[in-house]
Structure formats: C-alpha cells, structure tokens
Design a protein around this motif. Structure first.
Motif, short mmCIF file in Angstrom:
data_model
loop_
_atom_site.label_atom_id
_atom_site.label_comp_id
_atom_site.label_asym_id
_atom_site.label_seq_id
_atom_site.Cartn_x
_atom_site.Cartn_y
_atom_site.Cartn_z
N LEU A 179 0.82 -1.20 0.00
CA LEU A 179 0.00 0.00 0.00
C LEU A 179 0.86 1.26 0.00
O LEU A 179 0.55 2.24 -0.69
N PHE A 180 1.96 1.25 0.76
CA PHE A 180 2.85 2.40 0.77
C PHE A 180 3.45 2.63 -0.61
O PHE A 180 3.50 3.77 -1.12
N SER A 181 3.89 1.57 -1.25
CA SER A 181 4.49 1.68 -2.58
C SER A 181 3.48 2.19 -3.59
O SER A 181 3.78 3.06 -4.42
N LEU A 182 2.26 1.67 -3.52
CA LEU A 182 1.22 2.14 -4.44
C LEU A 182 0.91 3.62 -4.21
O LEU A 182 0.64 4.36 -5.16
N GLY A 183 0.95 4.05 -2.94
CA GLY A 183 0.70 5.46 -2.65
C GLY A 183 1.76 6.36 -3.25
O GLY A 183 1.44 7.42 -3.82
N VAL A 184 3.03 5.97 -3.16
CA VAL A 184 4.11 6.77 -3.74
C VAL A 184 3.97 6.83 -5.25
O VAL A 184 4.09 7.90 -5.87
N ILE A 185 3.70 5.69 -5.87
CA ILE A 185 3.54 5.65 -7.32
C ILE A 185 2.35 6.52 -7.74
O ILE A 185 2.40 7.24 -8.74
N ALA A 186 1.25 6.45 -6.97
CA ALA A 186 0.07 7.25 -7.29
C ALA A 186 0.37 8.75 -7.23
O ALA A 186 -0.14 9.53 -8.03
N GLU A 187 1.22 9.17 -6.28
CA GLU A 187 1.59 10.58 -6.19
C GLU A 187 2.34 11.02 -7.44
O GLU A 187 2.10 12.10 -7.99
N TYR A 188 3.27 10.19 -7.90
CA TYR A 188 4.01 10.52 -9.12
C TYR A 188 3.06 10.61 -10.31
O TYR A 188 3.16 11.52 -11.14
#
Length: 324
Positions: free
Chosen positions: A282-291
């Motif tokens: 979930l953390f990784s998906l959140g970072v990717i979503a921000e980009y």
C-alpha cells in the motif's frame, strides 16, 4: 533589485516590514562595497483570512515602488512566490516572509556572498533557531536531512524562504515550473552555483502561522516528488528488502517447524507476514500514485498560479448605481 513577499496574513506585519525596506529604495552600499537599490516590492496577495488586501492597497498608495500582485484564489506560499518572481523585473530577486522574522538589512550580505562566490542563488543561513516550536524545528531538520540523503535533494539542507536569486534564473524557473514542481529543486536544476549567507532570524510578528501539519506534510511531499525518480527507486529498494525479509521469515518458520519449535497452526507468523507485506504494498502504491498524479496535473495544464487584476478595480469591485 526586486523584493517578493507572499502575503497571506500580513495585515499586522506588512506596514512595519515596508518601513524597514523603504530606506533601501535609495541606492545603498553593502558591507562588501557593492551598490544596490530595491526598485520594486511585489506583495503577492494569496487570499488570506484578514485585511491583507486593504493593507496592500494602502501601501501601494504610500510607496510608489510597491506593487500588488493579485492571485485568482489561494494557491499557497510556494505558488505566490513563483507568481511574484514571474512578475518581477530586477537584476536580482529577493524573497522573504511577511511575518518580520527576516531582516531586510541582511539583503546586502546576501548580495556580497553572491558577488564573492559568483553564485546565482544565495540562501540565508540562520545562525539561531527558527522562532517556531521545538517539534516543528526538529521536523524541518529531519525532513531536509531525509530529502538530501535519501531522495537526492543535494542542497535541501540550505533551503530557506529568505533567498537571493539572479533575476533571469528566477523568472525562467517561475515560467516553466509546473504545479507539482518545488521552487528550490527547480532552481537547483539550472543554477550554476548556490551559496549561503549567515543571518539572525527574528521573532515572528503578532500573527498565527498559516502552516498546519497537513500543509507542512504536503510541502515535504512536493519536495520529494520534485527531486525526480529517486522516490520510485526507494520504493523498489523497499520491495527488495521486504522480499528478503519474507524469504528469511520462511526459512525461520520452516526450521522451527522441523525442530518442533512452532505450533502447527502458525497463525501469528502468518498475520505478521500479511501485515508487513500489505503495508509495504500500500505504501508503494501510494508513492507511485503521487508521481502519476503530478504528471497528470502537468499533462492537463493545471497552472501553479493565476495572476489577475486587483478585484477592487475590476468588475467585482464595481458598486451598483441607483438610477435617478
């Protein structure tokens, strides 16, 4: 020299700040012997909750070199600074806060540093603690350290809102910066050299800080995303770390199962593995979503700010007339 002041809650502090800047409208000499003059002060109205707009108009009437820059809505300090820089015309641009903690007499020292070191960007380097709470100061230092060491922001530890920028650099950056680009990171892409100059921070004026915890966190996220793809690399490294931990956990549980050191159910270790892996995912998906969000906003042409005319002088300021 152009002075840019983002204004959100400047009703109580702007008049005294302008009284300090006004003497430098006349050509002055820096401690190092350079001549300079503040030819314009740009007060960028960012739609704060007080009477800042009225105060800006009063200062425009009192000082011929003061000019209001009117944003269409509240965009935040970062965008207001960009708007002021884009609207400036000086050889050099100075940005400082409205709250009085930055002493305009330190501008000469910033200019001396720029001339001595041939630097196109000079940041004020406080010699004392910022006039904030201990927790906020510690959080600021920690965020800048993390940005510099982990996310590749080379000069992050130097970033300050009190800065001197070569006019051509500042206006160019303000022109091309998208809504998700952080000003200081963008200047680092094009500035030939950056430097720092020591200053003494003063107590803020009688005003409440406009930065909530949410806005400070958003400020940090923008800095991280502006540094490039380093954040995505951190996510990749995080994935590798959790994969290794998963393999080690599997080996540990297998060995314990053989020697009889773990019960047959194994529900506790299963829950731990699920929580760790799902949290990392979930953390990784959140970072990717921000980009992705930053790129979508820039692709859609979302502007970081919009400058309009003074609302009091336009259609919104026209009073209805009574027909005779």
């Amino acid at each position: 020299m152009s002075v840019v002041v983002p204004v959100y809650q400047g009703e109580k502090t702007l008049p005294s700040l302008m009284r300090e800047i006004a003497p430098f409208h006349v050509p002055s000499i820096t401690p190092g012997g350079s001549s300079y003059a503040v030819t314009e002060v740009l007060l960028v109205f960012d739609h704060g909750p007080d009477r800042s707009a009225d105060v800006i108009r009063e200062l425009e009437a009192e000082y011929p070199f003061v000019r209001g820059v009117w944003l269409s809505r509240n965009f935040g300090q970062h965008a207001a600074t960009l708007a002021g820089m884009a609207s400036s015309g000086g050889d050099w641009i100075v940005t400082l806060d409205e709250d009085g903690q930055h002493d305009p007499s330190d501008i000469g020292g910033l200019l001396d540093t720029a001339m001595d070191q041939s630097a196109s960007v000079v940041y004020a380097r406080p010699t004392n603690e910022a006039p904030h709470g201990t927790l906020r100061n510690a959080s600021s230092k920690g965020a800048k350290w993390l940005l510099a060491k982990v996310f590749g922001g080379e000069n992050a530890s130097e970033y300050q809102s009190f800065r001197l920028v070569l006019g051509s650099i500042g206006r160019s950056v303000a022109a091309y910066s998208g809504s998700g680009v952080y000003l200081d990171v963008a200047m680092g892409w094009v500035a030939n050299r950056t430097a720092t100059s020591p200053v003494l921070l003063r107590q803020e004026g009688d005003r409440r800080s406009g930065y909530s915890t949410r806005r400070l966190l958003s400020h940090f996220v923008r800095m991280v995303l502006s540094t490039g793809t380093r954040g995505l690399r951190v996510v990749s490294a995080l994935g590798v770390i959790f994969a290794v931990l998963g393999v080690l956990m599997t080996v540990f549980i297998f060995v314990q199962r053989i020697i009889g050191g773990v019960s047959a159910e194994g529900w506790a270790s299963t829950i731990v593995v699920i929580l760790l892996s799902s949290g990392a995912t979930l953390f990784s998906l959140g970072v990717i979503a921000e980009y992705i969000g930053v790129n979508v906003n820039m692709a859609m042409g979302k502007p970081p700010y919009v400058v309009v005319t003074d609302p009091a002088n336009g259609p919104l300021g026209r009073k209805p007339t009574q027909n005779s």
